[in-house]
Design an enzyme around this catalytic site. Structure first.
Site, short mmCIF file in Angstrom:
data_model
loop_
_atom_site.label_atom_id
_atom_site.label_comp_id
_atom_site.label_asym_id
_atom_site.label_seq_id
_atom_site.Cartn_x
_atom_site.Cartn_y
_atom_site.Cartn_z
N HIS A 193 0.83 -1.22 0.00
CA HIS A 193 0.00 0.00 0.00
C HIS A 193 0.86 1.27 0.00
O HIS A 193 0.51 2.27 0.62
CB HIS A 193 -0.95 0.02 1.20
CG HIS A 193 -1.90 -1.14 1.23
ND1 HIS A 193 -3.06 -1.17 0.48
CD2 HIS A 193 -1.87 -2.31 1.91
CE1 HIS A 193 -3.70 -2.31 0.70
NE2 HIS A 193 -2.99 -3.03 1.55
N ASN A 237 -10.09 -3.36 2.17
CA ASN A 237 -9.79 -3.25 0.74
C ASN A 237 -11.07 -2.93 -0.02
O ASN A 237 -12.15 -2.88 0.55
CB ASN A 237 -9.19 -4.55 0.21
CG ASN A 237 -7.72 -4.71 0.52
OD1 ASN A 237 -7.00 -3.73 0.69
ND2 ASN A 237 -7.25 -5.94 0.62
N TYR A 297 0.90 -4.97 11.50
CA TYR A 297 0.71 -3.57 11.13
C TYR A 297 1.37 -2.59 12.10
O TYR A 297 2.13 -1.72 11.67
CB TYR A 297 -0.78 -3.28 10.95
CG TYR A 297 -1.30 -3.68 9.59
CD1 TYR A 297 -1.25 -5.01 9.17
CD2 TYR A 297 -1.83 -2.75 8.72
CE1 TYR A 297 -1.71 -5.39 7.92
CE2 TYR A 297 -2.29 -3.12 7.46
CZ TYR A 297 -2.23 -4.44 7.07
OH TYR A 297 -2.68 -4.81 5.82
#
Length: 512
Positions: free
Chosen positions: A60, A133, A344
């Protein structure tokens, strides 16, 4: 770019506030002499310049975003106690970031790729991130596969070029990916016109928890109020060359002119009892819950109405993580989601620093009290003189939590598990081919053409294996993909110059 007082021209200073005579001049011995090390401003400028770039996101990397607000429009307090949904009309500030997945920061917005759909809500009880997404499923359901899969979406380690053989070699060996592949190579899923014209999905299954301690499983759907719109392969390729920042420009300019984009949030909700009897594994990231089984319920609407003041500060430094939870919303037993809750924030600490939550765009609007202290770039006062341990003198209160113990009891031996491929994995891709693409004029033809143009770049054994995967979806689909792809291969072979092999073999040499 304006100063706080529009009538006052700011004075140029160093980073420590010292006014400087001329920022483009350097201290030298005479007009043509050597530069002097005593010019601390010049040294500081170069030292900062040498450190301007931070690591880009490993996935991303190319993205855009804006600020806005979420408004609750429907009562779902029977499902969740989260304050964002506490009453109809409740508004919550937020920031959104949309992105491509596999490419670097400089890649075109119109590349065939899933799109990231990340939302950060500044709630009364802390930061809540929904990191989804533009597709309701993903390529995998076994978390250990994720880094390996992403490697195949990046560049060949030998020549640093995109490689169709790598791409399809992985997919053809991991057929659970086929549902996402079907969506990716459609015109709507893989090449949306811009960020404003695409939907967003949690993809994962989450949990709602109400004020009684009861929980429900849920999936989130953010449906664009602009309507969905996609690009054909040819349109996307044209924009790749003419305006690689097309989606970024479209979002920014729409907000600048007051055409604020919005999305309506719907949820699908399932009780634990229903989940235990459901025909699909509700934690399988490669599958949807058909709406006829689990209807959508409207919850609210978010609107983006403010562009970033500074892209780096507001969007590039934004760190989204599924681990950023709030009371009333919890992680389910989805194994990929569980691993993402570690990965993350870990990558944000690598990319942005140990105290990335103190960067303004990542900071909660509510008070923060805990025992975390110190670390690089700790700039928020370090929680003053409050104890950094559980103190009896200045204690911190604890919220009450009573979990529902009637479900989600897990008992079993430790095992290294990977889901097997079964016929069930091809049911939903088949429905997508027959009932979604099949009912939209020209979309099946476009899908076949899109796949053939890409798959033709892979070596023969990989192509053959992928034909088998498409055939398990639908025999006619498999036949059409094979014929179209091999026709493309023949064209490429007729045009290609004869190769000259010298030196070491390339990564796939001898495999075809």
């Amino acid at each position: 770019m304006n100063s706080k007082d529009s009538n006052t021209v700011p004075v140029y200073t160093t980073n420590t506030g010292c006014p400087i005579f001329n920022p483009m001049a350097a201290a030298r011995v005479g007009k043509g002499g050597p530069v002097l090390l005593q010019d601390s401003h010049l040294i500081d400028v170069f030292q900062h310049f040498d450190r301007e770039r931070i690591p880009e996101r490993v996935v991303h990397a190319k993205g855009s975003g804006a600020f806005g607000e979420f408004e609750c429009t429907d009562d779902i307090t029977k499902y969740t106690k989260h304050t964002m949904f506490s009453k109809v009309g409740k508004k919550t500030p937020m920031v959104a970031r949309f992105s491509t997945v596999g490419g670097e920061r400089g890649t075109p917005d119109t590349a065939r790729d899933p799109r990231g759909f990340a939302l950060k809500f500044y709630t009364d009880e802390g930061i809540f991130d929904m990191v989804g997404n533009n597709t309701p499923v993903f390529f995998l359901r076994d978390p250990a596969k994720f880094p390996l899969f992403i490697h195949t979406q990046k560049r060949n380690p030998q020549n640093d070029m995109k490689d169709a053989t790598m791409f399809w070699d992985y997919l053809s060996q991991n057929a659970e990916s086929i549902h996402q592949v079907m969506i990716l190579f459609s015109d709507l899923g893989g090449t949306p016109y811009s960020y404003r014209f695409m939907d967003g999905f949690s993809s994962h299954t989450y949990k709602f928890v109400n004020d009684k301690g009861e929980f429900y499983y849920c999936k989130w759907h953010f449906i664009t109020n602009q309507g969905t719109k996609g690009l054909t392969n040819e349109e996307a390729a044209a924009l790749d060359g003419s305006n690689p920042d097309h989606a970024r420009q479209d979002l920014f300019e729409a907000i600048e002119r007051g055409d604020y984009p919005s999305w309506t949030l719907y949820v699908q909700v399932m009780t634990p009892q229903e989940a235990e009897k459901y025909r699909y594994n509700i934690f399988d990231l490669t599958k949807v819950w058909p709406h006829k089984d689990v209807p959508m319920q409207r919850v609210g609407r978010f609107t983006l109405n403010q562009n970033p003041t500074n892209f780096f500060a507001d969007i590039e430094q934004a760190g989204f993580s599924p681990s950023h939870m709030v009371p009333g919303i919890e992680v389910s037993a989805d194994p990929v989601l569980q691993v993402r809750t570690f990965s993350y924030p870990d990558t944000h600490r690598h990319r942005l620093g140990a105290n990335f939550e103190q960067i303004p765009v990542n900071s909660p609007k509510c008070p923060v009290f805990n025992y975390s202290r110190d670390g690089p770039m700790n700039v928020n006062g370090n929680q003053g003189n409050w104890p950094n341990y559980p103190s009896s003198i200045r204690p911190l209160a604890k919220v009450q939590y009573e979990p529902d113990e009637g479900h989600e009891k897990w008992v079993g031996q430790v095992t290294y598990h990977m889901d097997e491929i079964t016929d069930v994995d091809f049911e939903q891709p088949r429905a997508f081919w027959q009932n979604v693409l099949g009912k939209k004029p020209g979309q099946q033809d476009n899908f076949v053409k899109n796949v053939a143009g890409h798959l033709s770049g892979a070596i023969s054994p990989v192509r053959e294996r992928q034909y088998g995967v498409f055939t398990r979806v639908d025999s006619e689909l498999g036949r059409r993909i094979r014929e179209a792809t091999e026709a493309e291969v023949k064209k490429m072979e007729e045009k290609a110059p004869k190769p000259i092999n010298k030196g070491e073999p390339h990564m796939f040499q001898g495999s075809s």
